[in-house]
Design a protein around this motif. Structure first.
Motif, mmCIF file in Angstrom:
data_model
loop_
_atom_site.group_PDB
_atom_site.id
_atom_site.type_symbol
_atom_site.label_atom_id
_atom_site.label_comp_id
_atom_site.label_asym_id
_atom_site.label_seq_id
_atom_site.Cartn_x
_atom_site.Cartn_y
_atom_site.Cartn_z
ATOM 1 N N ALA A 29 5.844 -14.492 -21.443
ATOM 2 C CA ALA A 29 7.074 -14.168 -22.163
ATOM 3 C C ALA A 29 7.729 -15.403 -22.752
ATOM 4 O O ALA A 29 8.422 -15.320 -23.773
ATOM 5 C CB ALA A 29 8.053 -13.452 -21.227
ATOM 6 N N ILE A 30 7.491 -16.574 -22.155
ATOM 7 C CA ILE A 30 8.149 -17.799 -22.630
ATOM 8 C C ILE A 30 7.542 -18.274 -23.951
ATOM 9 O O ILE A 30 8.264 -18.399 -24.947
ATOM 10 C CB ILE A 30 8.087 -18.885 -21.541
ATOM 11 C CG1 ILE A 30 8.809 -18.403 -20.279
ATOM 12 C CG2 ILE A 30 8.714 -20.183 -22.051
ATOM 13 C CD1 ILE A 30 8.707 -19.368 -19.110
ATOM 14 N N ARG A 53 1.288 -7.766 -14.629
ATOM 15 C CA ARG A 53 2.545 -8.215 -14.043
ATOM 16 C C ARG A 53 2.531 -9.717 -13.767
ATOM 17 O O ARG A 53 3.559 -10.387 -13.883
ATOM 18 C CB ARG A 53 2.809 -7.455 -12.736
ATOM 19 C CG ARG A 53 4.172 -7.730 -12.125
ATOM 20 C CD ARG A 53 4.397 -6.893 -10.879
ATOM 21 N NE ARG A 53 5.739 -7.100 -10.357
ATOM 22 C CZ ARG A 53 6.796 -6.424 -10.767
ATOM 23 N NH1 ARG A 53 6.661 -5.497 -11.704
ATOM 24 N NH2 ARG A 53 7.989 -6.656 -10.253
ATOM 25 N N GLU A 54 1.343 -10.242 -13.389
ATOM 26 C CA GLU A 54 1.270 -11.668 -13.085
ATOM 27 C C GLU A 54 1.319 -12.540 -14.330
ATOM 28 O O GLU A 54 1.388 -13.771 -14.217
ATOM 29 C CB GLU A 54 -0.002 -11.969 -12.288
ATOM 30 C CG GLU A 54 -1.287 -11.566 -12.983
ATOM 31 C CD GLU A 54 -1.738 -10.157 -12.614
ATOM 32 O OE1 GLU A 54 -2.925 -9.856 -12.748
ATOM 33 O OE2 GLU A 54 -0.869 -9.372 -12.183
ATOM 34 N N SER A 61 1.570 -9.262 -25.748
ATOM 35 C CA SER A 61 0.605 -8.296 -25.222
ATOM 36 C C SER A 61 0.086 -8.727 -23.860
ATOM 37 O O SER A 61 -0.146 -7.901 -22.972
ATOM 38 C CB SER A 61 -0.547 -8.135 -26.212
ATOM 39 O OG SER A 61 -1.247 -9.360 -26.385
ATOM 40 N N LEU A 62 -0.081 -10.044 -23.655
ATOM 41 C CA LEU A 62 -0.458 -10.541 -22.340
ATOM 42 C C LEU A 62 0.616 -10.219 -21.309
ATOM 43 O O LEU A 62 0.321 -9.815 -20.175
ATOM 44 C CB LEU A 62 -0.682 -12.055 -22.393
ATOM 45 C CG LEU A 62 -1.990 -12.556 -22.992
ATOM 46 C CD1 LEU A 62 -1.965 -14.077 -23.097
ATOM 47 C CD2 LEU A 62 -3.177 -12.106 -22.160
ATOM 48 N N ALA A 67 13.269 -11.814 -19.640
ATOM 49 C CA ALA A 67 12.120 -10.951 -19.355
ATOM 50 C C ALA A 67 11.311 -11.474 -18.174
ATOM 51 O O ALA A 67 10.753 -10.694 -17.392
ATOM 52 C CB ALA A 67 11.231 -10.837 -20.598
ATOM 53 N N VAL A 68 11.241 -12.803 -18.029
ATOM 54 C CA VAL A 68 10.542 -13.388 -16.881
ATOM 55 C C VAL A 68 11.190 -12.938 -15.580
ATOM 56 O O VAL A 68 10.512 -12.571 -14.610
ATOM 57 C CB VAL A 68 10.547 -14.924 -16.990
ATOM 58 C CG1 VAL A 68 10.060 -15.561 -15.686
ATOM 59 C CG2 VAL A 68 9.652 -15.372 -18.136
ATOM 60 N N TYR A 69 12.524 -12.951 -15.548
ATOM 61 C CA TYR A 69 13.227 -12.513 -14.333
ATOM 62 C C TYR A 69 13.078 -11.012 -14.117
ATOM 63 O O TYR A 69 12.859 -10.552 -12.979
ATOM 64 C CB TYR A 69 14.704 -12.885 -14.414
ATOM 65 C CG TYR A 69 15.536 -12.215 -13.347
ATOM 66 C CD1 TYR A 69 15.448 -12.616 -12.022
ATOM 67 C CD2 TYR A 69 16.397 -11.161 -13.666
ATOM 68 C CE1 TYR A 69 16.192 -11.995 -11.033
ATOM 69 C CE2 TYR A 69 17.138 -10.534 -12.689
ATOM 70 C CZ TYR A 69 17.046 -10.948 -11.376
ATOM 71 O OH TYR A 69 17.768 -10.329 -10.408
ATOM 72 N N LEU A 70 13.198 -10.229 -15.175
ATOM 73 C CA LEU A 70 13.111 -8.780 -15.027
ATOM 74 C C LEU A 70 11.713 -8.340 -14.589
ATOM 75 O O LEU A 70 11.570 -7.347 -13.867
ATOM 76 C CB LEU A 70 13.493 -8.098 -16.341
ATOM 77 C CG LEU A 70 14.950 -8.259 -16.771
ATOM 78 C CD1 LEU A 70 15.180 -7.618 -18.134
ATOM 79 C CD2 LEU A 70 15.899 -7.657 -15.738
ATOM 80 N N ARG A 71 10.686 -9.066 -15.000
ATOM 81 C CA ARG A 71 9.332 -8.726 -14.600
ATOM 82 C C ARG A 71 9.079 -9.094 -13.135
ATOM 83 O O ARG A 71 8.445 -8.354 -12.386
ATOM 84 C CB ARG A 71 8.327 -9.423 -15.510
ATOM 85 C CG ARG A 71 6.873 -9.313 -15.078
ATOM 86 C CD ARG A 71 6.421 -7.861 -14.916
ATOM 87 N NE ARG A 71 6.450 -7.128 -16.150
ATOM 88 C CZ ARG A 71 5.447 -7.089 -17.031
ATOM 89 N NH1 ARG A 71 4.349 -7.780 -16.803
ATOM 90 N NH2 ARG A 71 5.560 -6.359 -18.119
ATOM 91 N N GLU A 72 9.555 -10.268 -12.731
ATOM 92 C CA GLU A 72 9.341 -10.740 -11.363
ATOM 93 C C GLU A 72 10.672 -11.264 -10.826
ATOM 94 O O GLU A 72 11.109 -12.348 -11.193
ATOM 95 C CB GLU A 72 8.278 -11.838 -11.341
ATOM 96 C CG GLU A 72 7.890 -12.287 -9.947
ATOM 97 C CD GLU A 72 7.338 -11.157 -9.101
ATOM 98 O OE1 GLU A 72 7.928 -10.881 -8.033
ATOM 99 O OE2 GLU A 72 6.340 -10.528 -9.520
#
Length: 234
Positions: A61-62, A55-56, A49-50, A99-104
């Motif tokens: 996700a980790i 976005r920051e 949820s965080l 997901a970390v890469y896709l977000r940023e």
């Protein structure tokens, strides 16, 4: 995260745990098998949820993928008698780094642990009959594919012409070396005799050629950037 949202999630978790304990006391079901995965899933849900809210918060996700993966491992182990259970942890962790890469998109480094996790998931899921040399082949080829994919990812770098998206060339070097090792293990697993006394020198020669090609490409690109486009006639 707002305190009201955290309170709602914590309240849901407490209600679920209380319900399971009540069913256990009534002899309806064995709650011990569900408490641990439910707790892990609840903590993973908090981090998820965080991640979704801001976005920051890409970092969430980790740990979220780790806790959700642990919950999946426990459930899968109970349902499949331990078969493929650990693979779910690596799958969730690989998805978390992806997901970390896709977000940023600036976090291109996350693709490396993501590829490693997915490769380990494939290795764990291999049947016992394929343990040994095929496992090594999957490991090296999976890592080679990871670095090969990384070479296709555009990375923004500041330059004379501003912020430009360029593809990195250095991942091709480890990708080539790892692919060569994977090919050797494939040939060995296919009963093609390649003595190690010849295999490792061959890998060193291929690695040296890959480094020379990389140096040539880097030198050529450096000269093109230094000269730049010629002056246009007014």
């Amino acid at each position: 995260m707002k305190s009201t949202n955290a309170s709602i999630i914590a309240g849901i978790v407490l209600i679920a745990l209380g319900g399971l304990l009540l069913l256990d006391r009534l002899g309806v079901t064995d709650s011990g098998a569900f408490v641990a995965p439910l707790i892990f899933a609840a903590v993973g849900g908090l981090f998820a949820s965080l991640f979704v809210r801001r976005r920051e918060n890409w970092w969430a996700a980790i740990p979220g993928s780790v806790f959700l993966g642990l919950a999946a491992v426990i459930v899968a182990t109970q349902l499949t008698d331990g078969a493929w259970g650990a693979a779910f942890l690596f799958v969730f962790m690989g998805g978390g780094f992806a997901a970390v890469y896709l977000r940023e998109r600036a976090n291109w480094w996350a693709l490396i642990p993501s590829g490693v996790m997915f490769t380990l998931a494939a290795i764990v899921a291999l049947p016992q009959a394929m343990q040994g040399t095929p496992t090594a082949a999957v490991l090296f080829l999976g890592l080679a594919a990871t670095f090969g994919l990384l070479s296709l990812v555009p990375v923004h770098a500041a330059g004379p012409a501003g912020n430009q998206a360029e593809r990195m060339k250095w991942p091709l070097v480890p990708a080539g070396m790892l692919a060569a090792m994977g090919a050797i293990f494939i040939l060995q697993s296919a009963a093609v005799l390649i003595p190690l006394d010849f295999a490792f020198p061959a890998v060193m020669i291929l690695a040296g050629l890959a480094l020379m090609v990389y140096a040539y490409l880097a030198h050529r690109d450096g000269r093109q950037k230094a000269h730049g486009p010629g002056p246009t006639a007014g």
